[in-house]
Design an enzyme around this catalytic site. Structure first.
Site, PDB file in Angstrom:
ATOM      1  N   ASP A   1     -10.179  -1.975   1.856  1.00 20.01           N
ATOM      2  CA  ASP A   1      -9.800  -3.168   1.100  1.00 20.01           C
ATOM      3  C   ASP A   1     -10.396  -4.449   1.666  1.00 20.01           C
ATOM      4  O   ASP A   1      -9.868  -5.539   1.460  1.00 20.01           O
ATOM      5  CB  ASP A   1      -8.274  -3.288   1.057  1.00 20.01           C
ATOM      6  CG  ASP A   1      -7.658  -3.357   2.450  1.00 20.01           C
ATOM      7  OD1 ASP A   1      -8.296  -2.912   3.417  1.00 20.01           O
ATOM      8  OD2 ASP A   1      -6.523  -3.862   2.570  1.00 20.01           O
TER       9      ASP A   1
ATOM     10  N   TYR B   1      -9.204 -10.561   6.629  1.00 20.58           N
ATOM     11  CA  TYR B   1      -9.622  -9.482   5.743  1.00 20.58           C
ATOM     12  C   TYR B   1      -9.999 -10.010   4.377  1.00 20.58           C
ATOM     13  O   TYR B   1      -9.466 -10.993   3.938  1.00 20.58           O
ATOM     14  CB  TYR B   1      -8.485  -8.449   5.598  1.00 20.58           C
ATOM     15  CG  TYR B   1      -8.165  -7.727   6.866  1.00 20.58           C
ATOM     16  CD1 TYR B   1      -8.794  -6.534   7.183  1.00 20.58           C
ATOM     17  CD2 TYR B   1      -7.238  -8.262   7.773  1.00 20.58           C
ATOM     18  CE1 TYR B   1      -8.500  -5.863   8.364  1.00 20.58           C
ATOM     19  CE2 TYR B   1      -6.944  -7.589   8.953  1.00 20.58           C
ATOM     20  CZ  TYR B   1      -7.578  -6.394   9.240  1.00 20.58           C
ATOM     21  OH  TYR B   1      -7.293  -5.756  10.412  1.00 20.58           O
TER      22      TYR B   1
ATOM     23  N   LYS C   1       3.617  -0.990   7.539  1.00 23.34           N
ATOM     24  CA  LYS C   1       2.328  -0.951   8.238  1.00 23.34           C
ATOM     25  C   LYS C   1       2.356  -1.997   9.359  1.00 23.34           C
ATOM     26  O   LYS C   1       1.924  -3.133   9.182  1.00 23.34           O
ATOM     27  CB  LYS C   1       1.167  -1.221   7.286  1.00 23.34           C
ATOM     28  CG  LYS C   1      -0.208  -1.169   7.969  1.00 23.34           C
ATOM     29  CD  LYS C   1      -1.357  -1.296   6.995  1.00 23.34           C
ATOM     30  CE  LYS C   1      -2.693  -1.273   7.744  1.00 23.34           C
ATOM     31  NZ  LYS C   1      -3.861  -1.284   6.826  1.00 23.34           N
TER      32      LYS C   1
ATOM     33  N   GLU D   1       3.232  -5.155   5.556  1.00 23.23           N
ATOM     34  CA  GLU D   1       2.406  -5.250   6.762  1.00 23.23           C
ATOM     35  C   GLU D   1       2.681  -6.540   7.547  1.00 23.23           C
ATOM     36  O   GLU D   1       2.030  -7.559   7.341  1.00 23.23           O
ATOM     37  CB  GLU D   1       0.918  -5.172   6.426  1.00 23.23           C
ATOM     38  CG  GLU D   1       0.014  -5.196   7.645  1.00 23.23           C
ATOM     39  CD  GLU D   1      -1.465  -5.072   7.311  1.00 23.23           C
ATOM     40  OE1 GLU D   1      -2.285  -5.073   8.255  1.00 23.23           O
ATOM     41  OE2 GLU D   1      -1.820  -4.989   6.119  1.00 23.23           O
TER      42      GLU D   1
ATOM     43  N   GLU E   1       1.925  -8.044  10.775  1.00 27.30           N
ATOM     44  CA  GLU E   1       1.033  -7.783  11.914  1.00 27.30           C
ATOM     45  C   GLU E   1       1.214  -8.814  13.028  1.00 27.30           C
ATOM     46  O   GLU E   1       0.821  -9.975  12.873  1.00 27.30           O
ATOM     47  CB  GLU E   1      -0.432  -7.766  11.478  1.00 27.30           C
ATOM     48  CG  GLU E   1      -1.383  -7.529  12.646  1.00 27.30           C
ATOM     49  CD  GLU E   1      -2.849  -7.504  12.261  1.00 27.30           C
ATOM     50  OE1 GLU E   1      -3.695  -7.331  13.164  1.00 27.30           O
ATOM     51  OE2 GLU E   1      -3.164  -7.680  11.070  1.00 27.30           O
TER      52      GLU E   1
ATOM     53  N   SER F   1      -3.210   3.906   8.967  1.00 25.48           N
ATOM     54  CA  SER F   1      -3.820   3.189   7.842  1.00 25.48           C
ATOM     55  C   SER F   1      -4.921   2.334   8.445  1.00 25.48           C
ATOM     56  O   SER F   1      -4.736   1.143   8.717  1.00 25.48           O
ATOM     57  CB  SER F   1      -2.782   2.330   7.112  1.00 25.48           C
ATOM     58  OG  SER F   1      -3.399   1.588   6.064  1.00 25.48           O
TER      59      SER F   1
ATOM     60  N   LYS G   1      -0.621  -3.120  -0.869  1.00 22.87           N
ATOM     61  CA  LYS G   1      -0.475  -3.590   0.503  1.00 22.87           C
ATOM     62  C   LYS G   1      -0.544  -5.107   0.555  1.00 22.87           C
ATOM     63  O   LYS G   1      -1.328  -5.722  -0.176  1.00 22.87           O
ATOM     64  CB  LYS G   1      -1.582  -2.994   1.372  1.00 22.87           C
ATOM     65  CG  LYS G   1      -1.373  -3.213   2.864  1.00 22.87           C
ATOM     66  CD  LYS G   1      -2.700  -3.221   3.632  1.00 22.87           C
ATOM     67  CE  LYS G   1      -3.381  -4.558   3.484  1.00 22.87           C
ATOM     68  NZ  LYS G   1      -4.479  -4.756   4.451  1.00 22.87           N
TER      69      LYS G   1
ATOM     70  N   ARG H   1     -21.437  -3.261  -1.995  1.00 17.65           N
ATOM     71  CA  ARG H   1     -20.023  -3.010  -1.704  1.00 17.65           C
ATOM     72  C   ARG H   1     -19.548  -1.750  -2.431  1.00 17.65           C
ATOM     73  O   ARG H   1     -18.771  -0.969  -1.889  1.00 17.65           O
ATOM     74  CB  ARG H   1     -19.176  -4.231  -2.097  1.00 17.65           C
ATOM     75  CG  ARG H   1     -19.425  -5.450  -1.207  1.00 17.65           C
ATOM     76  CD  ARG H   1     -18.395  -6.545  -1.436  1.00 17.65           C
ATOM     77  NE  ARG H   1     -18.480  -7.144  -2.753  1.00 17.65           N
ATOM     78  CZ  ARG H   1     -19.259  -8.174  -3.073  1.00 17.65           C
ATOM     79  NH1 ARG H   1     -20.051  -8.714  -2.151  1.00 17.65           N
ATOM     80  NH2 ARG H   1     -19.254  -8.669  -4.305  1.00 17.65           N
TER      81      ARG H   1
END
Length: 374
Positions: free
Chosen positions: A44, A374, A240, A198, A200, A312, A157, A66
């Site tokens: 992703d 990301y 996650k 998620e 993090e 993941s 996500k 891509r």
């Protein structure tokens, strides 16, 4: 009176669980993603992240390349032995494999569940400490989630980050990000998407493992509180998180058993057993450390582990394969072999059976990127 009591209950979070026609489907999808011996391929990356991946191999960052990059991975014969789901980027969800099938169609034919990254990236937080960030993307979210479901996605996500500074993070960002993650999860389930939550706690910084554990525990506990308040169906979601590790500038690299015990202990203190699976992010760890830490968790027998403990990974699955490919058609077979090896190593890690001696030498190379986005 009875009717009035029911109305009152509907306003109390212990009684006001989310009502959605997708209830049973959400639970079934979450369980499928937790299949024994499998994990998720995080494909992703945003266009900006692809630019960082492609520059070292001299590959122009355009839509077709891509597409070729994702097709390279999905075309690896036998990938479904190790991968239960693939997280796509919005652009990629509608792209096609070399034979004309959409990527979700290809995944479904392999028994792999298609997923989608739904957040719109990080922005500077309005409050909190300097350098802290929030995540955008909730505007018009339900409509977008319904469209992703129609395009074939069955899970999604959303990432929020927490940067440890002076051994801590601000209470503002802990609360703000938890509310964001919970609202995302709630709206996703309403539209049939299993939400991967998620939070993090980033590896960036000079903190020790104790600081990472303390911050992770505070963050995860607040996220769970917010999920409860929003009526999220715990059986139909996944977590996650980061692993509990030393900061990147600390000068110490944790041993697998140390990281495993710190991470499992923190999860046991915060995450309900009703959540079916924990899918760890690699967060800049080397390929071998990402596998070794995961394996040590699954080999641990004296700490609570009621959830499926899976992976993941993006960089920790793709880095060596991307290098082997180099953007050249003649290298596809070799690159796919490298990808399958990495997927197999992580599959073994989900069983507590990863052996570093069976891994490649390049697996020990650091994948850390300071302040990675990301």
């Amino acid at each position: 009176m009875a009717g009035r009591i029911e109305v009152m209950k509907s306003h109390l979070s212990p009684y006001a669980g989310l009502r959605t026609p997708f209830h049973d489907e959400l639970i079934a999808t979450a369980r499928k993603l937790c299949t024994t011996g499998k994990g998720l391929l995080a494909a992703d990356e945003s266009q900006g992240s692809c630019d960082k991946r492609f520059k070292p191999i001299g590959l122009p960052n355009n839509e077709e390349n891509r597409r070729r990059y994702r097709a390279l991975m999905l075309g690896a014969e036998g990938l479904e032995q190790y991968i239960s789901g693939v997280i796509f980027q919005e652009e990629t969800l509608t792209q096609k494999f070399d034979d004309g099938r959409s990527f979700p169609e290809l995944c479904n034919s392999l028994g792999i569940v298609p997923g989608i990254k739904t957040d719109k990236g990080l922005v500077d937080a309005v409050g909190g400490a300097p350098g802290e960030q929030a995540t955008q993307g909730l505007d018009n979210y339900e409509k977008r989630a319904a469209e992703f479901y129609a395009q074939g996605a069955r899970f999604c996500k959303w990432r929020n980050t927490y940067k440890i500074q002076n051994g801590t993070v601000s209470e503002y960002i802990i609360h703000h990000n938890a509310e964001t993650l919970a609202k995302y999860a709630q709206l996703s389930q309403k539209q049939g998407l299993v939400p991967i939550v998620e939070p993090e706690v980033m590896i960036d910084g000079n903190h020790d493992i104790a600081a990472c554990q303390a911050v992770s525990q505070r963050v995860w506990a607040e996220v769970v509180r917010a999920l409860h308040a929003h009526g999220v169906i715990f059986e139909g979601m996944l977590l996650k998180p980061n692993m509990v590790v030393y900061g990147s500038d600390c000068g110490t690299v944790g041993e697998p058993v140390e990281v495993a015990r710190a991470t499992l202990t923190t999860l046991a203190r915060t995450l309900p057993a009703s959540v079916p699976g924990v899918f760890f992010l690699s967060g800049g760890l080397s390929e071998s450390n990402a596998s070794a830490y995961l394996s040590a968790m699954n080999a641990c027998t004296d700490l609570p582990r009621p959830w499926a403990v899976r992976f993941s990974y993006a960089r920790a699955l793709q880095a060596s394969a991307l290098k082997a490919w180099g953007g050249k058609e003649e290298n596809k077979a070799v690159a796919r072999k490298v990808l399958l090896h990495r997927a197999k190593m992580n599959s073994l890690a989900t069983l507590g059976k990863y052996n570093p001696g069976e891994d490649s030498k390049g697996a020990k190379e650091s994948l850390y990127i300071k302040g990675n986005t990301y």
